[in-house]
Design an enzyme around this catalytic site. Sequence first.
Site, short mmCIF file in Angstrom:
data_model
loop_
_atom_site.label_atom_id
_atom_site.label_comp_id
_atom_site.label_asym_id
_atom_site.label_seq_id
_atom_site.Cartn_x
_atom_site.Cartn_y
_atom_site.Cartn_z
N HIS A 50 0.87 -1.15 -0.03
CA HIS A 50 -0.03 0.02 -0.02
C HIS A 50 1.05 1.36 -0.10
O HIS A 50 0.37 2.33 0.31
CB HIS A 50 -0.83 0.05 1.29
CG HIS A 50 -1.65 -1.23 1.40
ND1 HIS A 50 -3.05 -1.51 1.00
CD2 HIS A 50 -1.32 -2.49 2.21
CE1 HIS A 50 -3.34 -2.64 1.28
NE2 HIS A 50 -2.16 -3.41 2.04
N SER B 266 13.80 21.81 -16.08
CA SER B 266 12.57 22.52 -16.19
C SER B 266 13.24 23.88 -16.97
O SER B 266 14.16 24.43 -16.78
CB SER B 266 11.96 22.99 -14.97
OG SER B 266 11.21 24.17 -15.15
N LYS C 163 15.29 22.13 -11.12
CA LYS C 163 14.79 20.77 -11.27
C LYS C 163 15.42 19.58 -12.09
O LYS C 163 16.39 20.19 -12.99
CB LYS C 163 13.62 20.98 -12.00
CG LYS C 163 12.34 21.90 -11.43
CD LYS C 163 11.43 21.00 -10.54
CE LYS C 163 10.56 20.35 -11.42
NZ LYS C 163 9.75 19.13 -10.41
N GLU D 3 8.98 8.27 -16.81
CA GLU D 3 7.52 8.88 -17.04
C GLU D 3 7.18 8.47 -18.40
O GLU D 3 5.85 7.97 -18.70
CB GLU D 3 7.32 10.36 -16.81
CG GLU D 3 7.62 10.84 -15.31
CD GLU D 3 7.71 12.16 -15.40
OE1 GLU D 3 7.01 13.16 -14.44
OE2 GLU D 3 8.64 13.06 -15.63
#
Length: 478
Positions: free
Chosen positions: A157, A278, A284, A291
Site C-alpha cells: 500500500h 525545467s 529541477k 515517465e
Amino acid sequence: MKLWGGRFARHRRDPLFEKFSESFSVDRRLVEHDLAANSAYVRELGRIRMLEAREARGLLRGLESVRRYVRSHPNWAGRSAAEDVHSWVEGRLEREIGPLARKLRTGRSRNDLVATGTRLYLKGALREVELAALHLLESLARRSREHLGISLPGFTHLQPAQPVLLSHYWLAYFEMISRDIGRFEDCRHRADELPLGAGALAGASFPVDRARLARELGFARIAQNSLDATSDRDFVCEALFAAALAMAHLSRLAEDLIIFSTPAFAFVTLADAYSTGSSLMPQKKNPDALELVRGKAATVLGRLSGALAMLKGLPLAYNRDLQEDKAALFEGIESVLEALELVARVVATLEVDAERMKAAAAEGFLTATDLADELVRRGIPFAVAHEQVGKLVRYCSDLKRDFRSLPSAEASKTLSRAEVRRFIPGWDSRLAAIAGSPEKSVARKTALGGTAPSEVRRQLRRAERTIARLRKALNSRS
Ligand code: ARG
C-alpha cells in the site's frame, strides 16, 4: 498503380478515400519481407511450371533489382502514392522488367501475402525484443549482485511494511521480465506458421507445394485452413498482449524509481543522461525517461484493446479492417523494444544511496512483525502478540517516536522498560535487539523465495543461470 481496376468504370477514387485507405505509409516497412515472400512464390511457380523457367528467372532478377533499389535508396518510398507496399513492389517491378511483372501475382493474393509478410516481420522483431529484455535481465542481476548488503523498507500500500534486501527487490523485476521473455518466445513460435498459398480466402488453384514454400521462407509450420490463414491476426493480439504486459512491468519499475528518486525518499539518483530539467525552475531534475515509459505503457495497452476490438465480430475471411493491424503492431513492438533497452540503461546507471536506504529501514516500525513472531516463539498466540505490539506502536506514534526510542539492551533510550512492559509484559533485551535490527528481520526470512541473504544469493545464482541459457538460445538462432 492499382492492382485492380478492370471492374471499375472510373479509375480514380475520391482523393479523400485514397488517403483514408492507403497503408503504404505504414506497411512500407514490410518491403523486404514482401520481396522475400514474392521471390519464394515465384520460384515455386517456376517449379510447378506455372511460369516458364525464363519468366521465373526474369521475375526473380527483377525482384532482386527492386531489393537493391530499396537498399541503395534510403528515400526509396519517396512520395509514392502507392496504395500499399504490395502495389508499390509490383509497380517498381514493372519499371525494372516491364510487362513480365504482371505475372507476379499468379494465384496469390495480397491477403495471403500480407499475412506472410507481417508474420515474417514479427518473428524477427520478437527476437530483438527478447534480446532487449535480456539486456534488462543482465542489468537487474548485476545490480542485484552489487547490492547484496543493502536493506531498504519493503512496502505494501506504499506504506513501510518490512525490511527487504535491495537485491531481492531487483530480482522481483527479474522474475517479471523473465516471464515476459517466455511470452515473447511463445508468441514467436505460434506465429511461425506460413499463410502463403492460401490465396485470397479459398486456397491456391495451382498445385503450389506449401511445405516447400514454408521451408524456403523459414516457417516451422503451414497454416492449415485458407480462410483462417488469410484472416487470422491472433499473432498480432498475442504479441501486443505480451508487449502490453511487459510495458506494465516496466511501468511499475518506472513508478518505483520515480518515487525512490524524489527528495522525500532519496534512495536513488538517476543518471543525468536519462533526466531533464525545467525551462522555468532551475533546480529541477525530472525523471522524464521513466515517465515516458509509464505513458507509453498506456499507449501499448490501448493498441492491444484496439487489435482485439478489430477482430471481434469480423466475418470470415479477410476484411479491410485488418489493415489496421500493422500500425498497432509496429507501434507496440517498437515501444516495448525501446522501453526495455532504455530501462536496462536507467537501472545500470542509477546511483544508490545505501545509507539512506538502511536508515529508512531502521525508521518507523518495520520490525513490528518480527517482535510479534518472537512472542509467538515464546508461546503467545499470534493474535495476542499482534495486539500487544500494535498497542506499543500506537503509544510510540502518539509520542511522535518510533522503535529507535525503545530501551535497548545497553542503555535506556527515550522510553523506559516499565513503559514498554505495559504493552509487552515479556519485554527483554532479546526483544529490544529484534526491534532494533532490520538486518535480523531480513536474515530470518530463510524460507524459499524470502529475502534472507542466503536465499537471495540462491535466487541470484538461478537468475545468472537463466541469463546464460537465454544468451545461448538467442545467439544460436539465425
Ligand atoms: N493493405 C492491405 C492490408 O494491410 C493489404 C491487403 C489488401 N487486400 C484486399 N483484399 N484489399 O490488409
